[in-house]
Enzyme design. Sequence first.
Site, PDB file in Angstrom:
ATOM      1  N   PHE A  20       8.384  -3.663 -13.419  1.00 29.82           N
ATOM      2  CA  PHE A  20       8.789  -3.468 -12.030  1.00 29.82           C
ATOM      3  C   PHE A  20       7.917  -4.360 -11.157  1.00 29.82           C
ATOM      4  O   PHE A  20       6.694  -4.168 -11.104  1.00 29.82           O
ATOM      5  CB  PHE A  20       8.592  -1.987 -11.682  1.00 29.82           C
ATOM      6  CG  PHE A  20       9.031  -1.589 -10.305  1.00 29.82           C
ATOM      7  CD1 PHE A  20      10.374  -1.469  -9.992  1.00 29.82           C
ATOM      8  CD2 PHE A  20       8.095  -1.301  -9.330  1.00 29.82           C
ATOM      9  CE1 PHE A  20      10.773  -1.067  -8.724  1.00 29.82           C
ATOM     10  CE2 PHE A  20       8.487  -0.903  -8.050  1.00 29.82           C
ATOM     11  CZ  PHE A  20       9.834  -0.787  -7.754  1.00 29.82           C
ATOM     12  N   THR A  64       4.629  -5.960  -6.149  1.00 36.95           N
ATOM     13  CA  THR A  64       3.450  -6.561  -5.520  1.00 36.95           C
ATOM     14  C   THR A  64       3.522  -8.090  -5.502  1.00 36.95           C
ATOM     15  O   THR A  64       3.928  -8.719  -6.471  1.00 36.95           O
ATOM     16  CB  THR A  64       2.178  -6.097  -6.262  1.00 36.95           C
ATOM     17  OG1 THR A  64       2.184  -4.672  -6.309  1.00 36.95           O
ATOM     18  CG2 THR A  64       0.923  -6.577  -5.562  1.00 36.95           C
ATOM     19  N   ASN A  98       0.886 -11.526  -0.860  1.00 42.22           N
ATOM     20  CA  ASN A  98       0.769 -11.068   0.529  1.00 42.22           C
ATOM     21  C   ASN A  98       1.414  -9.711   0.787  1.00 42.22           C
ATOM     22  O   ASN A  98       1.577  -9.308   1.930  1.00 42.22           O
ATOM     23  CB  ASN A  98       1.393 -12.104   1.474  1.00 42.22           C
ATOM     24  CG  ASN A  98       0.575 -13.370   1.486  1.00 42.22           C
ATOM     25  OD1 ASN A  98      -0.594 -13.363   1.863  1.00 42.22           O
ATOM     26  ND2 ASN A  98       1.160 -14.446   0.997  1.00 42.22           N
ATOM     27  N   GLY A 109       0.876  -6.044  -0.809  1.00 40.51           N
ATOM     28  CA  GLY A 109       0.320  -5.040  -1.726  1.00 40.51           C
ATOM     29  C   GLY A 109       0.662  -3.671  -1.192  1.00 40.51           C
ATOM     30  O   GLY A 109       1.783  -3.187  -1.363  1.00 40.51           O
ATOM     31  N   THR A 147       2.703  -5.105 -14.575  1.00 38.16           N
ATOM     32  CA  THR A 147       2.427  -4.525 -15.894  1.00 38.16           C
ATOM     33  C   THR A 147       3.624  -4.730 -16.826  1.00 38.16           C
ATOM     34  O   THR A 147       4.772  -4.488 -16.432  1.00 38.16           O
ATOM     35  CB  THR A 147       2.106  -3.020 -15.745  1.00 38.16           C
ATOM     36  OG1 THR A 147       1.027  -2.891 -14.810  1.00 38.16           O
ATOM     37  CG2 THR A 147       1.702  -2.399 -17.072  1.00 38.16           C
ATOM     38  N   GLU A 161      -0.164   1.723  -8.044  1.00 40.26           N
ATOM     39  CA  GLU A 161       0.896   2.610  -7.518  1.00 40.26           C
ATOM     40  C   GLU A 161       0.467   3.299  -6.228  1.00 40.26           C
ATOM     41  O   GLU A 161       0.742   4.477  -6.008  1.00 40.26           O
ATOM     42  CB  GLU A 161       1.328   3.619  -8.586  1.00 40.26           C
ATOM     43  CG  GLU A 161       1.866   2.877  -9.799  1.00 40.26           C
ATOM     44  CD  GLU A 161       2.903   3.636 -10.575  1.00 40.26           C
ATOM     45  OE1 GLU A 161       3.593   4.480 -10.010  1.00 40.26           O
ATOM     46  OE2 GLU A 161       3.035   3.342 -11.765  1.00 40.26           O
ATOM     47  N   SER A 221      -5.907   4.952  -3.058  1.00 39.76           N
ATOM     48  CA  SER A 221      -6.285   6.280  -2.542  1.00 39.76           C
ATOM     49  C   SER A 221      -6.035   6.354  -1.039  1.00 39.76           C
ATOM     50  O   SER A 221      -5.592   7.390  -0.529  1.00 39.76           O
ATOM     51  CB  SER A 221      -7.760   6.553  -2.830  1.00 39.76           C
ATOM     52  OG  SER A 221      -7.946   6.791  -4.200  1.00 39.76           O
TER      53      SER A 221
END
Length: 380
Positions: free
Chosen positions: A123, A126, A129, A131, A158, A364, A367
């Site tokens: 998938f 990202t 520029n 994120g 990934t 993903e 925090s």
Amino acid sequence: MNFELTKEQAMIRDMVRDFAEKEIKPYAREVDETSTMRIESFEKMAELGLLGIPFPEEYGGSGGDTVSYAIAVEEIGRACGGTGLSYAAAVSLGAAPIYNFGTEEQKREWLVPLAKGETLGAFGLTEPNAGSDAGGTRTTAVIDGDDYVINGEKCWITNAGHARQIIVTAVTGKREDGKKIISSIIVPTNTPGVTINCNYDKMGVRGSNTCEIILQNVRVPRTNLLGDEKRGFSQFLNTLDGGRISIAALSVGIAQSAYEKALKYANEREQFGAPIAKFQAIQFKLADMAMEIELARTLVHKAAWLKDQKKPFAKEAAMAKLFASEMGFRTCNQAIQIHGGSGYMKEYDVERHLRDIKLMEIGEGTSEIQRLVISRLIGC
Ligand SMILES: Cc1cc2nc3c(=O)[nH]c(=O)nc-3n(C[C@H](O)[C@H](O)[C@H](O)COP(=O)(O)OP(=O)(O)OC[C@H]3O[C@@H](n4cnc5c(N)ncnc54)[C@H](O)[C@@H]3O)c2cc1C
């Protein structure tokens, strides 16, 4: 209220634990040192139906629930953080969007082999520029006849190096208010113009494959659009909600492994004439670890259960991901502390756990972004 696992869930836990102990854990140090994803592990996971746990049998899956899938991620992550990340990404990011938003034809073509574990997916959201702010997406997909022509760049994706196809997000137009319309498009990796480089030298989760993707005049049929062209943004937010449950489960698995090693070491290592586990300072660290792991696991199971009940789960998934990843970092850090100088050495594996767990606070949604999501969902 019943906190017990069902018979099927307990069976999956035992089966995956046994498999991961024998087939994944023995290679955890090697895949970290060589920074390679061990494909044989995925072939064996496929034989056990692990890549299709949350998908129905009619699409090649095992017909399990999200709780069972979360348990599987935890057990694989307990054996090897990097393998756990690639497993979680393959199911939650590579396959789930096709199950959730794909047409019947797309499910037959792409989901069935993914769920059977014959292929892997990725998938690509990202970009250099874009994120945390996916609205910064610069990759474009322009309609030309029956095709989309895609140009752009994705980073840190990934499993891309082993994927048959990548779900790529791209700008397909502008809304009336001037905001970008971002859509998701299935891009087979063998399409001319797709270049995939997997040369990142990562701090942790080195047993997972992470790649840069360059898309130059990549032409795919318009039928590869995934879901609603105008709702691509909310689709990938929904995808990330589901993915967060798996990152939370992975955090619990890595933390569990660090805790088990710390407990064992504390009972064996003697100083001042007694095992260090007899010192209250060490006992309290271990008690905190045990408590926090239990809390995080309960939160993961609750979020997964809500998803299975088709109830809103975005807030609980964000809370589970945030708490479990930060708890995991604390636990792995304290596991090194309990090991003293030995913990700083690769031989004891706890330093790898700390390197692996750090990604959980970033991938993903960082925090900070989880706190933003929770703030919004509690009415701030
Ligand atoms: C090993 C690895 C695997 C990955 N796999 C994938 C994948 O498969 N697919 C994919 O699409 N992406 C993947 N990613 C990318 C990952 O999701 C991003 O790194 C992550 O979303 C953060 O984006 P960023 O790195 O650009 O950080 P930035 O967005 O630049 O953030 C930098 C810092 O600023 C903070 N920040 C940003 N905005 C705000 C705000 N509004 N308020 C407060 N703080 C803020 C962040 O929390 C962070 O601390 C992967 C990354 C890694 C490292």
